[in-house]
Design a protein around this motif. Structure first.
Motif, mmCIF file in Angstrom:
data_model
loop_
_atom_site.group_PDB
_atom_site.id
_atom_site.type_symbol
_atom_site.label_atom_id
_atom_site.label_comp_id
_atom_site.label_asym_id
_atom_site.label_seq_id
_atom_site.Cartn_x
_atom_site.Cartn_y
_atom_site.Cartn_z
ATOM 1 N N ALA A 6 16.464 -96.259 48.419
ATOM 2 C CA ALA A 6 15.881 -95.951 47.118
ATOM 3 C C ALA A 6 14.847 -94.826 47.193
ATOM 4 O O ALA A 6 14.864 -93.917 46.358
ATOM 5 N N PRO A 7 13.911 -94.788 48.138
ATOM 6 C CA PRO A 7 12.950 -93.684 48.159
ATOM 7 C C PRO A 7 13.625 -92.341 48.462
ATOM 8 O O PRO A 7 13.236 -91.302 47.915
ATOM 9 N N ILE A 8 14.664 -92.354 49.243
ATOM 10 C CA ILE A 8 15.355 -91.104 49.590
ATOM 11 C C ILE A 8 16.086 -90.576 48.356
ATOM 12 O O ILE A 8 16.045 -89.385 48.048
ATOM 13 N N VAL A 9 16.715 -91.464 47.624
ATOM 14 C CA VAL A 9 17.437 -91.058 46.414
ATOM 15 C C VAL A 9 16.452 -90.557 45.375
ATOM 16 O O VAL A 9 16.694 -89.560 44.677
ATOM 17 N N GLU A 10 15.337 -91.229 45.269
ATOM 18 C CA GLU A 10 14.332 -90.800 44.292
ATOM 19 C C GLU A 10 13.769 -89.421 44.664
ATOM 20 O O GLU A 10 13.600 -88.548 43.809
ATOM 21 N N GLU A 11 13.517 -89.171 45.916
ATOM 22 C CA GLU A 11 13.010 -87.872 46.362
ATOM 23 C C GLU A 11 14.052 -86.778 46.153
ATOM 24 O O GLU A 11 13.737 -85.671 45.713
ATOM 25 N N LEU A 12 15.284 -87.130 46.441
ATOM 26 C CA LEU A 12 16.373 -86.182 46.244
ATOM 27 C C LEU A 12 16.540 -85.859 44.757
ATOM 28 O O LEU A 12 16.734 -84.688 44.387
ATOM 29 N N ALA A 13 16.440 -86.842 43.913
ATOM 30 C CA ALA A 13 16.544 -86.627 42.467
ATOM 31 C C ALA A 13 15.395 -85.740 41.984
ATOM 32 O O ALA A 13 15.585 -84.861 41.127
ATOM 33 N N ASN A 14 14.201 -85.941 42.483
ATOM 34 C CA ASN A 14 13.061 -85.092 42.102
ATOM 35 C C ASN A 14 13.263 -83.641 42.558
ATOM 36 O O ASN A 14 12.922 -82.702 41.828
ATOM 37 N N ASP A 15 13.800 -83.490 43.770
ATOM 38 C CA ASP A 15 14.060 -82.126 44.263
ATOM 39 C C ASP A 15 15.082 -81.402 43.379
ATOM 40 O O ASP A 15 14.906 -80.233 43.027
ATOM 41 N N TYR A 16 16.156 -82.091 43.054
ATOM 42 C CA TYR A 16 17.179 -81.459 42.196
ATOM 43 C C TYR A 16 16.689 -81.274 40.761
ATOM 44 O O TYR A 16 17.092 -80.325 40.083
ATOM 45 N N ALA A 17 15.806 -82.111 40.295
ATOM 46 C CA ALA A 17 15.248 -81.976 38.954
ATOM 47 C C ALA A 17 14.404 -80.719 38.856
ATOM 48 O O ALA A 17 14.342 -80.078 37.804
ATOM 49 N N ASN A 18 13.751 -80.325 39.965
ATOM 50 C CA ASN A 18 12.968 -79.090 39.968
ATOM 51 C C ASN A 18 13.850 -77.857 39.778
ATOM 52 O O ASN A 18 13.411 -76.853 39.219
ATOM 53 N N TYR A 19 15.081 -77.936 40.249
ATOM 54 C CA TYR A 19 15.995 -76.816 40.044
ATOM 55 C C TYR A 19 16.360 -76.658 38.566
ATOM 56 O O TYR A 19 16.624 -75.562 38.092
ATOM 57 N N LEU A 20 16.413 -77.752 37.846
ATOM 58 C CA LEU A 20 16.788 -77.708 36.443
ATOM 59 C C LEU A 20 15.614 -77.398 35.524
ATOM 60 O O LEU A 20 15.820 -77.084 34.358
ATOM 61 N N LYS A 21 14.408 -77.472 36.037
ATOM 62 C CA LYS A 21 13.242 -77.144 35.239
ATOM 63 C C LYS A 21 12.999 -75.630 35.325
ATOM 64 O O LYS A 21 12.941 -75.073 36.412
ATOM 65 N N PHE A 22 12.856 -74.990 34.172
ATOM 66 C CA PHE A 22 12.475 -73.576 34.165
ATOM 67 C C PHE A 22 11.702 -73.302 32.893
ATOM 68 O O PHE A 22 11.871 -73.983 31.878
ATOM 69 N N ASP A 23 10.878 -72.306 32.974
ATOM 70 C CA ASP A 23 10.014 -71.945 31.861
ATOM 71 C C ASP A 23 10.743 -70.882 31.031
ATOM 72 O O ASP A 23 10.755 -69.700 31.381
#
Length: 155
Positions: A6-23
């Motif tokens: 679970a912590p690895i999946v959550e960290e991985l999801a946060n990393d990929y979520a940063n790719y989808l965030k843009f200003d």
């Protein structure tokens, strides 16, 4: 899911979520700045073109009308130039005739100095011909000389 992953999946999801965030505002600002710069340059170019066109039309209006006004004078000058060319051709013919007569006279009299050739500047471009000596002397006839009144009106 296991507690282990679970912590690895959550960290991985946060990393990929940063790719989808843009200003979007920041990204579009540079795009808008570029568009504004291009528009400003186009306006400058348009103003330069308008200045050139206005100056061209002023020049055309100013000089075309004056050229139209001078058309009669230019035609008159062209006629006078044509008459002058004709006079020059006649002078050349008369000088050639007189030069031939003088050469024949010099040959008959046995004169070796060619004085008259210096008077006619066009004689330098002609081929040197030997004078024709006739067996008997024809009566002297003066060459026909032109008159300027025949070519130019009194002005």
């Amino acid at each position: 899911m296991s507690s282990h992953t679970a912590p690895i999946v959550e960290e991985l999801a946060n990393d990929y979520a940063n790719y989808l965030k843009f200003d979007l505002d920041n990204q579009m600002k540079t795009f808008h700045d570029t568009i504004e710069d291009v528009m400003m340059r186009l306006e400058e170019f348009q103003s330069i073109i308008e200045m050139v066109q206005s100056e061209s039309s002023q020049c055309t209006d100013q000089y075309v009308t004056s050229l139209r006004d001078m058309q009669l004078e230019v035609t008159n000058v062209c006629r006078r130039i044509d008459a002058l060319e004709h006079v020059i051709a006649m002078v050349n013919v008369c000088l050639t005739t007189v030069e031939a007569a003088v050469d024949n006279a010099e040959a008959e009299l046995g004169i070796t100095d060619k004085l008259f050739g210096m008077l006619n500047p066009l004689s330098f471009f002609k081929k040197i011909q030997k004078p024709v000596i006739p067996n008997r002397l024809p009566p002297y006839e003066p060459p026909t000389i032109y008159r300027t009144n025949d070519y130019f009106k009194n002005e």
